[in-house]
Design a protein around this motif. Structure first.
Motif, mmCIF file in Angstrom:
data_model
loop_
_atom_site.group_PDB
_atom_site.id
_atom_site.type_symbol
_atom_site.label_atom_id
_atom_site.label_comp_id
_atom_site.label_asym_id
_atom_site.label_seq_id
_atom_site.Cartn_x
_atom_site.Cartn_y
_atom_site.Cartn_z
ATOM 1 N N THR A 153 11.981 5.908 -9.675
ATOM 2 C CA THR A 153 12.431 7.228 -9.227
ATOM 3 C C THR A 153 11.621 7.706 -8.028
ATOM 4 N N TYR A 193 10.106 5.853 -5.879
ATOM 5 C CA TYR A 193 10.519 5.004 -4.759
ATOM 6 C C TYR A 193 11.822 5.526 -4.157
ATOM 7 N N ASP A 194 12.805 5.832 -5.026
ATOM 8 C CA ASP A 194 14.093 6.332 -4.545
ATOM 9 C C ASP A 194 13.943 7.683 -3.846
ATOM 10 N N ALA A 195 13.100 8.553 -4.395
ATOM 11 C CA ALA A 195 12.883 9.870 -3.777
ATOM 12 C C ALA A 195 12.221 9.719 -2.416
ATOM 13 N N ALA A 198 12.432 7.123 -0.462
ATOM 14 C CA ALA A 198 13.424 6.539 0.447
ATOM 15 C C ALA A 198 14.423 7.588 0.922
ATOM 16 N N LEU A 199 14.731 8.569 0.078
ATOM 17 C CA LEU A 199 15.664 9.631 0.442
ATOM 18 C C LEU A 199 15.090 10.526 1.537
ATOM 19 N N PHE A 200 13.827 10.907 1.393
ATOM 20 C CA PHE A 200 13.218 11.823 2.349
ATOM 21 C C PHE A 200 12.655 11.125 3.580
ATOM 22 N N SER A 215 13.911 8.401 5.388
ATOM 23 C CA SER A 215 14.974 7.427 5.611
ATOM 24 C C SER A 215 14.618 6.389 6.682
ATOM 25 N N ASP A 241 11.256 1.763 5.958
ATOM 26 C CA ASP A 241 11.879 0.612 5.324
ATOM 27 C C ASP A 241 10.891 0.006 4.325
#
Length: 160
Positions: free
Chosen positions: A65, A67-69, A71-73, A75, A78
């Motif tokens: 989670t 990691y996903d958060a 990656a969202l903020f 962008s 990489d």
């Protein structure tokens, strides 16, 4: 390197909870270790293997989670090289399968632990130093009652 250390730590904790603790309990030289580690076990997972596995799963979900958060903020950031290193020995097209299989194995471990665990958490989580003769007698009586109930249910299933 950090991920390798974290994975090794998780594996050592898993081994300790599933079989290492029982093995170490039989060794006289390890008794000092248990006097030191028992309060930590009670605080972290109440000496319950099932709770330990659940908390390891929770921590893994938290990492995903986070990691996903991130990656969202972020962008433009990489993180693929990080996951590529983590799963470097796994072919790229199989990485999703490896992650899914890992969660399936964790689920199997939780199911296996549930079948194996027979004592209430309050009994499991008691510190050895707090087991008085009265407490030991109550635990023995609870075990005997449980064994009797299992035998009656097993007999009833065989008759029906």
């Amino acid at each position: 390197m950090l991920w390798t250390v974290a994975a090794l730590l998780a594996l050592v904790l898993l081994w300790y909870a599933l079989s290492g603790r029982a093995w170490l309990k039989t060794k006289p030289w390890a008794q000092g270790f248990f006097a030191w580690i028992e309060p930590i076990e009670i605080a972290l997972y109440r000496k319950s293997e099932t709770l330990l596995i659940g908390r390891l799963l929770w921590f893994g979900g938290f990492v995903v989670t986070a990691y996903d958060a991130l990656a969202l903020f972020a962008s433009s950031l990489d993180l693929t090289p990080l996951t590529a290193r983590l799963l470097a020995n796994v072919p790229e097209d199989m990485r999703g399968l490896v992650l899914s299989a890992s969660f399936a194995l964790i689920g199997l471990a939780i199911s296996w632990l549930r079948k194996r665990v027979t004592k209430p958490l309050e009994i499991v989580a008691i510190a050895d130093k707090d087991v008085t003769p009265k407490v030991a007698e109550a635990i023995a009586m609870a075990d005997a009652t449980k064994d009797e109930a299992v035998a009656v249910v097993t007999e009833a299933k065989g008759v029906a």
